[in-house]
Write a protein that holds these residues in place. Structure first.
Motif, PDB file in Angstrom:
ATOM      1  N   ASN A 387       0.916  -1.245  -0.021  1.00  0.00           N
ATOM      2  CA  ASN A 387      -0.090  -0.022   0.016  1.00  0.00           C
ATOM      3  C   ASN A 387       0.902   1.313  -0.006  1.00  0.00           C
ATOM      4  N   THR A 411       0.234   5.872  -7.481  1.00  0.00           N
ATOM      5  CA  THR A 411      -0.927   6.584  -6.996  1.00  0.00           C
ATOM      6  C   THR A 411      -0.877   8.103  -7.280  1.00  0.00           C
ATOM      7  N   ASN A 432       0.651   8.389   3.602  1.00  0.00           N
ATOM      8  CA  ASN A 432      -0.374   7.592   4.154  1.00  0.00           C
ATOM      9  C   ASN A 432      -0.287   8.042   5.720  1.00  0.00           C
TER      10      ASN A 432
END
Ligand code: ADP
Length: 566
Positions: A387, A411, A432
């Motif tokens: 991620n 992203t 994040n």
């Protein structure tokens, strides 16, 4: 020299052969320099003999372009080997000689690169693109880069765009950067102390084309009036002693002139000896209707107010050394903990063993490109790695469309050239949120202790005897140098079976020291030799090995020290 290289092996090189090799290298270099700097007397006859009368100028340039390209490969090897040599134990005389070799081979590399660039242009093989870009960002980027190039000099570099200059343009941004970097690079070279100004102003609109003027002026050594015309000619420098004092090949300005004229622009120079020089470049562009800056400025307003990137761990995949330096400077300024690599395999390994907050990914890299690395990251079984935010960096507008990025799991993306604030904005926007508890022990591991080797197993086999371990390490190094020499030799004679055999033989030594990255590269070398025999890929892997080995060797030294002090 060719014969010498064919039978070259590290283990067999004695001092008289080394001196022979040095002499061959020097005569090769002198020959090339003579060709480049105009000592034609000794070579003119040979050249005329081999020159077919019907060879067109364009063909000649095409041949030179191919030849320079071919020269670059072995030259890369020479540079790599010298670097390796520097890593070994050298006395002060040997150090002095290897430094001289380094400098000579690097300048040969610079000349070859310029020759390649010029011949590509002259033979019509250079491609020009037309893409939207933001002039403001480009000019600031170039200014920033040039400031990082001014070392040990008292120079102020100013960059200014007139208010009426349109900022959103369509043209070839990378060629424009190349032109400005070349002219500013010269200015930096020829100014010891003083000022350099880059000014951009609006000239006119004709036939829907917007003409802009770029003025680059400096307070440097200047150029004598009677020499002004010849500096745009190939291989010409203003004074005979210029090369001795400042280096250079005299090709830069002819490349710049070609780049400008091929785009329908022009260049002029005025100068006063001892006072300074001004180059004026006029280039046509199309104005872009889309405001490329608007959305980005709103983002950066939010982020530049606080230093929110302090301590952020960023892994950068980038192969261009100038960009690497630029990125490193930037991220360090923002307090980021940065690691930069051009090696996909190595970068993926780092991700597995260390915590990173974000990845910056150059899309166009040799071997594994940015999309492929991203796909590998997204397939990871570790959810944190899977991620991690990935921001793609690219100079190619078409390669970076949203759909492509979404498909591979990128992203966000930023178009080169971009300014510092845009990058800062995008990074902080994509980070994040930090988890409340950080229970992953990898997060504490500093980058400096990246485990490229593990000597624990081999130490156990030595029953803890460090002298025996010393001896095994010595043999390991010897094996590696033999492997490098053999692969080089087999690749020159296109003997891929030989390369595969050498790779197979070295595998156990690499495993013994748990050198994961080298093992993986070696595994891939074996695969290529067993499979598709892709020589280009093999060459790339070989250079990856050459790049990686010195890091492993210094890690071995650190580990040995640790073991001995325990
Ligand atoms: P080089 O690789 O020698 O710099 P260039 O083609 O870029 O080749 O420049 C040709 C010559 O023009 C230089 O060698 C130098 O004599 C002169 N020159 C170029 N720019 C400047 C400058 N800003 N100030 C003084 N001389 C310059």
């Amino acid at each position: 020299m060719e014969n010498g290289l064919d039978s070259f092996s590290f283990s067999e090189l004695n001092s008289s052969e080394a001196s022979k090799l040095k002499k061959s290298f020097t005569s090769f270099k002198n020959g090339l320099e003579a060709k480049v700097f105009g000592d034609y007397e000794s070579i003119a006859v040979d050249y005329e003999e081999v020159k077919p009368s019907n060879l067109s100028k364009q063909n000649e340039h095409s041949i030179i372009a191919n030849a320079s390209h071919e020269i670059r490969t072995p030259l890369n090897g020479i540079v790599g080997f010298i670097d390796l040599l520097k890593e070994t134990k050298l006395d002060s005389k040997q150090q002095e000689l290897t430094n001289a070799l380094s400098a000579a081979s690097q300048s040969l590399m610079d000349i070859t690169n310029e020759l390649l660039e010029f011949s590509k242009l002259a033979s019509g093989r250079e491609k020009f693109v037309r893409v939207p870009f933001n002039l403001n960002s480009l000019v600031n980027e170039v200014g920033f880069l040039c400031r990082t190039l001014i070392t040990n000099k008292d120079i102020v570099l100013n960059v200014a765009l007139d208010a009426n200059v349109p900022k959103n343009l369509i043209g070839d941004p990378s060629k424009l950067s190349q032109i400005l970097l070349n002219l500013l690079g010269n200015a930096i070279k020829f100014v010891e102390k003083g000022k350099i100004d880059l000014k951009v102003s609006f000239k006119s609109i004709e036939d829907h084309k917007t003409y802009l003027e770029f003025s680059i002026s400096d307070t440097g050594i200047g150029i004598a009036n009677d020499k002004l015309k010849k500096i745009f000619e190939t291989y010409q420098q203003a004074e005979p002693e210029t090369h001795l004092k400042y280096g250079g090949s005299g090709l830069g300005l002819s490349i710049v002139k070609e780049l400008i004229e091929k785009q329908g622009g022009c260049i002029a120079v005025s100068s006063a000896l001892g006072k300074g020089t001004t180059f004026k470049v006029i280039l046509p562009f199309t104005q872009a209707t889309q405001d490329l800056e608007q959305t980005k400025t709103t983002t950066l307003e939010k982020v530049t107010q606080n230093n929110c990137l302090e301590g952020t761990k960023i892994l950068v995949f980038e192969d261009n050394t100038l960009n690497q330096k630029l990125m490193e400077n930037r991220l360090k300024n923002w307090g980021c903990d940065t690691f930069i690599t051009d090696n996909g395999i190595y970068g993926l390994k780092l991700l597995e063993n260390h915590h990173f907050d974000l990845v910056l990914m150059d899309l166009k890299m040799p071997n594994m490109n940015g999309f492929q690395i991203t796909e590998r990251i997204r397939k990871s079984t570790n959810t944190k790695i899977q991620n991690i935010p990935i921001i793609a960096l690219s100079a190619d507008y078409s390669a970076i469309d949203k759909e492509n990025c979404e498909r591979t799991g990128i992203t966000d993306f930023i178009l080169k050239p971009y300014n510092a604030e845009e990058l800062h904005g995008l990074i902080s926007q994509n980070l994040n949120p930090i988890p409340e508890t950080q229970d992953d022990s990898r997060e504490q591991a500093p980058l400096a202790t990246t485990k490229l080797v593990n000597l624990d197993t081999i130490l156990e086999e030595c029953l803890g005897q460090t002298e025996l371990l010393d001896e095994l390490i010595r043999l390991f190094k010897q094996n590696i140098f033999e492997f490098i020499g053999k692969v080089k030799m087999h690749m020159q004679s296109n003997n891929l079976q030989g390369v595969g055999f050498a790779a197979h033989k070295i595998k156990s030594s690499l495993k013994m020291l748990d050198t994961t990255t080298l093992s993986e590269i070696c595994e891939q070398i074996s695969d290529v030799c067993k499979g598709n025999n892709d020589v280009k890929h093999l060459n790339y892997l070989y250079h990856q090995f050459l790049d990686e080995y010195p890091k492993v060797e210094s890690q071995i030294a650190i580990e040995m020290k640790r073991i001995k002090t325990n």
